[in-house]
Write a protein that holds these residues in place. Structure first.
Motif, short mmCIF file in Angstrom:
data_model
loop_
_atom_site.label_atom_id
_atom_site.label_comp_id
_atom_site.label_asym_id
_atom_site.label_seq_id
_atom_site.Cartn_x
_atom_site.Cartn_y
_atom_site.Cartn_z
N GLU A 84 0.82 -1.21 0.00
CA GLU A 84 0.00 0.00 0.00
C GLU A 84 0.86 1.26 0.00
N GLN A 85 1.88 1.29 0.88
CA GLN A 85 2.73 2.47 0.98
C GLN A 85 3.56 2.68 -0.29
N LEU A 86 4.05 1.59 -0.88
CA LEU A 86 4.80 1.73 -2.13
C LEU A 86 3.92 2.29 -3.24
N GLN A 87 2.67 1.87 -3.27
CA GLN A 87 1.74 2.41 -4.27
C GLN A 87 1.46 3.89 -4.01
N LEU A 88 1.40 4.28 -2.74
CA LEU A 88 1.19 5.69 -2.40
C LEU A 88 2.39 6.53 -2.79
N PHE A 89 3.59 6.00 -2.60
CA PHE A 89 4.79 6.70 -3.07
C PHE A 89 4.74 6.85 -4.58
N LYS A 90 4.38 5.78 -5.27
CA LYS A 90 4.35 5.78 -6.72
C LYS A 90 3.33 6.77 -7.27
N ALA A 91 2.22 6.91 -6.55
CA ALA A 91 1.15 7.81 -6.99
C ALA A 91 1.40 9.26 -6.56
N GLY A 92 2.45 9.48 -5.74
CA GLY A 92 2.75 10.82 -5.29
C GLY A 92 1.89 11.29 -4.14
N VAL A 93 1.13 10.37 -3.54
CA VAL A 93 0.31 10.73 -2.38
C VAL A 93 1.19 10.85 -1.15
N ARG A 94 2.13 9.95 -1.03
CA ARG A 94 3.16 10.07 0.00
C ARG A 94 4.42 10.54 -0.71
N VAL A 95 4.87 11.72 -0.37
CA VAL A 95 5.92 12.38 -1.15
C VAL A 95 7.31 12.07 -0.61
N ASN A 96 8.12 11.46 -1.46
CA ASN A 96 9.52 11.21 -1.16
C ASN A 96 10.23 10.98 -2.49
N PRO A 97 11.02 11.96 -2.94
CA PRO A 97 11.66 11.86 -4.26
C PRO A 97 12.49 10.60 -4.45
N ASP A 98 13.21 10.19 -3.41
CA ASP A 98 14.05 8.98 -3.53
C ASP A 98 13.19 7.74 -3.72
N MET A 99 12.12 7.62 -2.93
CA MET A 99 11.23 6.46 -3.05
C MET A 99 10.50 6.48 -4.39
N LEU A 100 10.10 7.65 -4.82
CA LEU A 100 9.40 7.76 -6.10
C LEU A 100 10.28 7.28 -7.24
N LYS A 101 11.56 7.64 -7.19
CA LYS A 101 12.50 7.23 -8.23
C LYS A 101 12.61 5.71 -8.30
N LEU A 102 12.59 5.05 -7.14
CA LEU A 102 12.75 3.60 -7.09
C LEU A 102 11.47 2.86 -7.49
N VAL A 103 10.33 3.28 -6.92
CA VAL A 103 9.10 2.52 -7.16
C VAL A 103 8.49 2.80 -8.53
N SER A 104 8.86 3.92 -9.15
CA SER A 104 8.28 4.24 -10.46
C SER A 104 8.68 3.23 -11.53
#
Length: 240
Positions: A84-104
């Motif tokens: 769930e949290q990884l999907q939220l990072f990917k969707a930009g709901v939970r904001v973290n540039p480093d995590m977004l780069k990885l999960v995208s």
């Protein structure tokens, strides 16, 4: 050596037993399939997750046991919650540039496999803050009825193991400093982008720090089950 004759009644009983065993096996398999549906276990595997999780160790440590409070320990965390949290990072709901780069770069199936892999790992705890854990444990276990704050154990369990079926994260062995930071982010609204209905607002900083480090015990190891407090009538907040 003589043997008792195989009677018709005995044969009928044997057939009935076999039929019942087969039916039970089918029912068990069907139940497992129903439980898996809609969860990371439907298509995620530990083996596939291990390959994708190698990158995660740079921050979250070997097997998900981070060595720095800057990054949470995710070993033993509920797979449903991790996905769930990884999907939220990917969707930009939970904001973290480093995590977004990885999960995208991850597909939904790969996210599920990473989540399943980390749930299968064993969390390693540390020592609780001796100046805070007793006050924090009281707040974690019993809440504060005077302020209508429920006990954290209702969602996160008596020793912080969480509730996978209800998607509440495990908090055992987590860094107290990390949990306190998440509580503050819930309170300020920084945890997620946009308005969220489950952000505790009224705890002051000392109480958040205490609640994050209640020092529940399991054997000789003190754990760090933090919690998020929930205003009456609202859904409980989830951390980390």
């Amino acid at each position: 050596m003589s043997m008792a004759p195989f009677t018709k009644a005995g044969g009928t009983a044997l057939v009935a037993t076999v039929v019942l065993m087969a039916a039970a096996a089918v029912q068990s398999a069907a139940a497992d399939e129903v439980v898996a549906q809609g969860t990371p276990f439907a298509d995620g595997t530990v083996e596939a997750g291990m390959l994708k999780a190698a990158t995660c160790s740079a921050c979250h440590g070997p097997n998900g046991n981070s060595t720095s409070a800057q990054w949470p320990k995710i070993a033993g965390q509920n797979a449903v919650y991790i996905a769930e949290q990884l999907q939220l990072f990917k969707a930009g709901v939970r904001v973290n540039p480093d995590m977004l780069k990885l999960v995208s770069t991850l597909s939904d199936k790969e996210i599920d496999s990473v989540a399943v892999y980390f749930q299968a790992q064993t969390p390693v705890g540390g020592e609780a803050d001796a100046t805070m854990w007793q006050a924090g444990e009281k707040l974690y276990r019993f809440g504060d009825p005077a302020r209508e704050i429920p006990a954290c154990t209702a969602c996160h369990g008596p020793v912080g193991r969480g509730n996978a079926a209800s998607d509440y994260p495990a908090l055992r062995a987590q860094f107290g400093d990390y949990v306190a930071r998440q509580l503050n982010d819930f309170a300020s609204g920084a945890r997620y982008s946009g308005a969220k209905p489950d952000q505790p607002q009224w705890l002051h900083d000392d109480h958040r720090r205490q609640a994050a480090d209640p020092g529940g015990h399991q054997g000789s190891r003190r754990l760090h089950p933090g919690h998020a407090l929930t205003p009456p009538g609202q859904s409980p907040a989830r951390i980390p």
